[in-house]
Design an enzyme around this catalytic site. Structure first.
Site, mmCIF file in Angstrom:
data_model
loop_
_atom_site.group_PDB
_atom_site.id
_atom_site.type_symbol
_atom_site.label_atom_id
_atom_site.label_comp_id
_atom_site.label_asym_id
_atom_site.label_seq_id
_atom_site.Cartn_x
_atom_site.Cartn_y
_atom_site.Cartn_z
ATOM 1 N N ASP A 131 0.542 -1.305 0.067
ATOM 2 C CA ASP A 131 -0.421 0.453 0.180
ATOM 3 C C ASP A 131 0.928 1.039 -0.363
ATOM 4 O O ASP A 131 0.887 2.086 -0.362
ATOM 5 C CB ASP A 131 -0.781 -0.058 1.135
ATOM 6 C CG ASP A 131 -1.534 -0.913 1.491
ATOM 7 O OD1 ASP A 131 -2.417 -1.510 0.339
ATOM 8 O OD2 ASP A 131 -1.356 -2.275 1.937
ATOM 9 N N GLU A 170 1.503 -6.236 -5.369
ATOM 10 C CA GLU A 170 1.708 -5.316 -6.433
ATOM 11 C C GLU A 170 2.397 -4.894 -7.120
ATOM 12 O O GLU A 170 3.029 -4.878 -8.322
ATOM 13 C CB GLU A 170 0.669 -4.733 -6.441
ATOM 14 C CG GLU A 170 0.074 -3.610 -7.276
ATOM 15 C CD GLU A 170 -1.854 -2.431 -7.272
ATOM 16 O OE1 GLU A 170 -1.382 -1.680 -7.480
ATOM 17 O OE2 GLU A 170 -2.589 -2.960 -6.651
HETATM 18 O O1 TRH Z 1 4.067 -6.418 0.479
HETATM 19 P P1 TRH Z 1 3.234 -6.773 -0.024
HETATM 20 O O2 TRH Z 1 2.905 -8.221 -0.179
HETATM 21 O O3 TRH Z 1 2.451 -5.581 0.295
HETATM 22 C C1 TRH Z 1 0.742 -5.694 0.058
HETATM 23 C C2 TRH Z 1 -0.254 -5.048 0.620
HETATM 24 O O4 TRH Z 1 -0.521 -6.485 1.671
HETATM 25 C C3 TRH Z 1 -1.351 -5.257 0.056
HETATM 26 O O5 TRH Z 1 -2.218 -4.910 1.579
HETATM 27 C C4 TRH Z 1 -2.408 -5.681 -1.323
HETATM 28 O O6 TRH Z 1 -2.691 -5.184 -1.314
HETATM 29 C C5 TRH Z 1 -0.752 -4.980 -2.114
HETATM 30 O O7 TRH Z 1 0.549 -6.356 -1.722
HETATM 31 C C6 TRH Z 1 -1.205 -5.580 -3.167
HETATM 32 O O8 TRH Z 1 3.988 -6.678 -1.672
HETATM 33 P P2 TRH Z 1 3.966 -5.992 -2.662
HETATM 34 O O9 TRH Z 1 2.544 -4.663 -3.652
HETATM 35 O O10 TRH Z 1 5.512 -6.026 -3.492
HETATM 36 O O11 TRH Z 1 5.027 -4.162 -1.723
HETATM 37 C C7 TRH Z 1 6.299 -4.402 -0.876
HETATM 38 C C8 TRH Z 1 6.786 -3.390 -1.513
HETATM 39 O O12 TRH Z 1 8.493 -3.717 -0.580
HETATM 40 C C9 TRH Z 1 7.200 -2.955 -2.479
HETATM 41 O O13 TRH Z 1 6.685 -1.796 -3.144
HETATM 42 C C10 TRH Z 1 8.789 -3.641 -2.898
HETATM 43 C C11 TRH Z 1 9.689 -2.713 -1.734
HETATM 44 N N1 TRH Z 1 10.755 -3.252 -1.228
HETATM 45 C C12 TRH Z 1 11.076 -3.184 -0.830
HETATM 46 O O14 TRH Z 1 11.847 -1.480 -1.694
HETATM 47 N N2 TRH Z 1 12.974 -3.516 -0.933
HETATM 48 C C13 TRH Z 1 12.477 -5.011 -0.749
HETATM 49 O O15 TRH Z 1 13.918 -5.693 -0.079
HETATM 50 C C14 TRH Z 1 11.480 -5.088 -0.672
HETATM 51 C C15 TRH Z 1 11.847 -7.174 -1.099
HETATM 52 C C16 TRH Z 1 10.496 -4.769 -1.684
#
Ligand code: TRH
Length: 366
Positions: free
Chosen positions: A15, A261
């Protein structure tokens, strides 16, 4: 262009990950002035160490950050109000929005389903005279597109053409010489998945496989997988890095397991094979979304099946999958070519920040 963007953190990092990325791009590339409301500063701090948990209002990267707490700080709405993931706005704030002065946008979840094109940019009329506009990110030119910063693909290409930078980066994550050796004589997999992923079965197969593998797993993810050398698999626990640094990891790996996402979209821009662990929803609606995306690709049937199995809640089925067969050089190389096609095709569409900027300018006659 002045905007309030509201972000309610449901769980994890997607989010705030999506919202923060979009806010930065609207500021840097479209010249918007942004006030970003975030209800959980702790999650935000994980992505940006400069966030100060003790402050209710602060500037981070030229963006005004407001802690969306209770009671809600009383501020006059900006002309554009964006509710990310269609979150409910604070009632008092919403009451101050004016039908003829406030452009309200509900930024929706990402989906490759066909109906998205028909709903994108539609207004939803309300009895109080306000109306929210649905804005859908998506995979076609008839949607709002995907977040893609200008220069992203050129930076990726420069990175992928520079093995020394890649080696330096992976080493800097704390990977031992044994782990580096596994990568250099075999392959590199980055893993960012949900707890129900069939990683144990995959782990066992990689341990016994003749090709060495280095597997990178961020702290806090897949905690049951042991670190260190196991047969031909080396598992390295790496720190959760900043978003730009995470891109570097995705650009480097031979296979990325991504989730939610935002990391999925970054995995697509990386133009490397990726397995999408989609965010699980009730009644398996996520599987419909997954199939909608797979149907848009010309990935090999074996790859599509593998991605579906990765998302199967039925571990008896997913455990029977021969994960290592997806990593055979011929499969991986065709998959990599297709991944590049997907990224190149998607890059033809307008990106999300550009689409939003254009939408708002047209609404305001600018
Ligand atoms: O963390 P997520 O599973 O997030 C979500 C939420 O659960 C939300 O409620 C739901 O609606 C959505 O998914 C679909 O997965 P996501 O979307 O990939 O987000 C992770 C974020 O973390 C993304 O911006 C990338 C970042 N990230 C880093 O900046 N550094 C890292 O080392 C990693 C592994 C990720």
């Amino acid at each position: 262009m002045r905007a309030d963007i509201f972000c309610r953190v449901v769980d994890n990092y997607g989010d705030i990950g999506v919202t923060w990325r979009l806010a930065r791009q609207l500021k840097r590339e479209c010249g918007w002035s942004i006030r970003l409301w975030v209800d959980t500063l702790e999650s935000f701090k994980k992505l940006n160490a400069n966030v100060d948990l003790s402050r209710s209002i602060q500037m981070v990267d030229d963006i005004e950050i407001v802690h969306w707490s209770h009671p809600v700080i009383d501020l006059t709405p900006h002309p554009i109000v964006i509710a990310s993931f269609s979150c409910a706005l604070p009632p008092g704030f919403q009451a101050r929005m004016l039908p003829d002065k406030t452009l309200w946008i509900n930024l929706e979840y990402l989906s490759a389903e066909a109906w998205v094109e028909g709903c994108h940019a539609l207004p939803s009329l309300r009895s109080d005279g306000l109306h929210a506009n649905f804005f859908f990110p998506g995979f076609t030119a008839k949607t709002g597109g995907l977040i893609k910063e200008s220069g992203l693909l050129a930076a990726r290409d420069a990175w992928q053409a520079d093995p020394d930078r890649q080696i330096h980066w992976i080493k800097s994550l704390g990977v031992s010489s044994e782990g580096m050796q596994a990568w250099q004589s075999g392959r590199l997999i980055s893993v960012f998945c949900y707890p129900q992923a069939p990683l144990q079965a995959c782990f066992k197969q990689l341990v016994d496989n003749k090709t060495p593998t280095l597997m990178l797993i961020p702290q806090g993810v897949a905690s049951s997988i042991p670190s260190g050398q196991h047969g031909n698999l080396h598992v390295a626990r790496i720190p959760f890095t900043s978003q730009p640094e995470y891109d570097q990891t995705l650009w480097t790996a031979d296979l990325n397991i991504v989730r939610g996402e935002d990391s999925f979209v970054r995995g697509l821009w990386a133009a490397k094979p990726c397995i999408w662990h989609i965010y699980p929803q009730t009644e398996d609606t996520h599987l419909i979304k997954l199939d909608a995306w797979l149907a848009r690709t010309t990935l090999a049937d074996s790859v599509k099946l593998g991605i579906r199995r990765w998302n199967s809640e039925d571990t008896a089925r997913s455990d029977t999958c021969t994960w290592v067969s997806l990593l055979e050089p011929a499969t991986l190389s065709t998959w990599a070519q297709e991944a590049r096609h997907i990224a190149t095709d998607l890059a033809q569409n307008p990106d999300l920040a550009y689409s939003l900027d254009l939408f708002c300018r047209l609404k305001y006659g600018l």
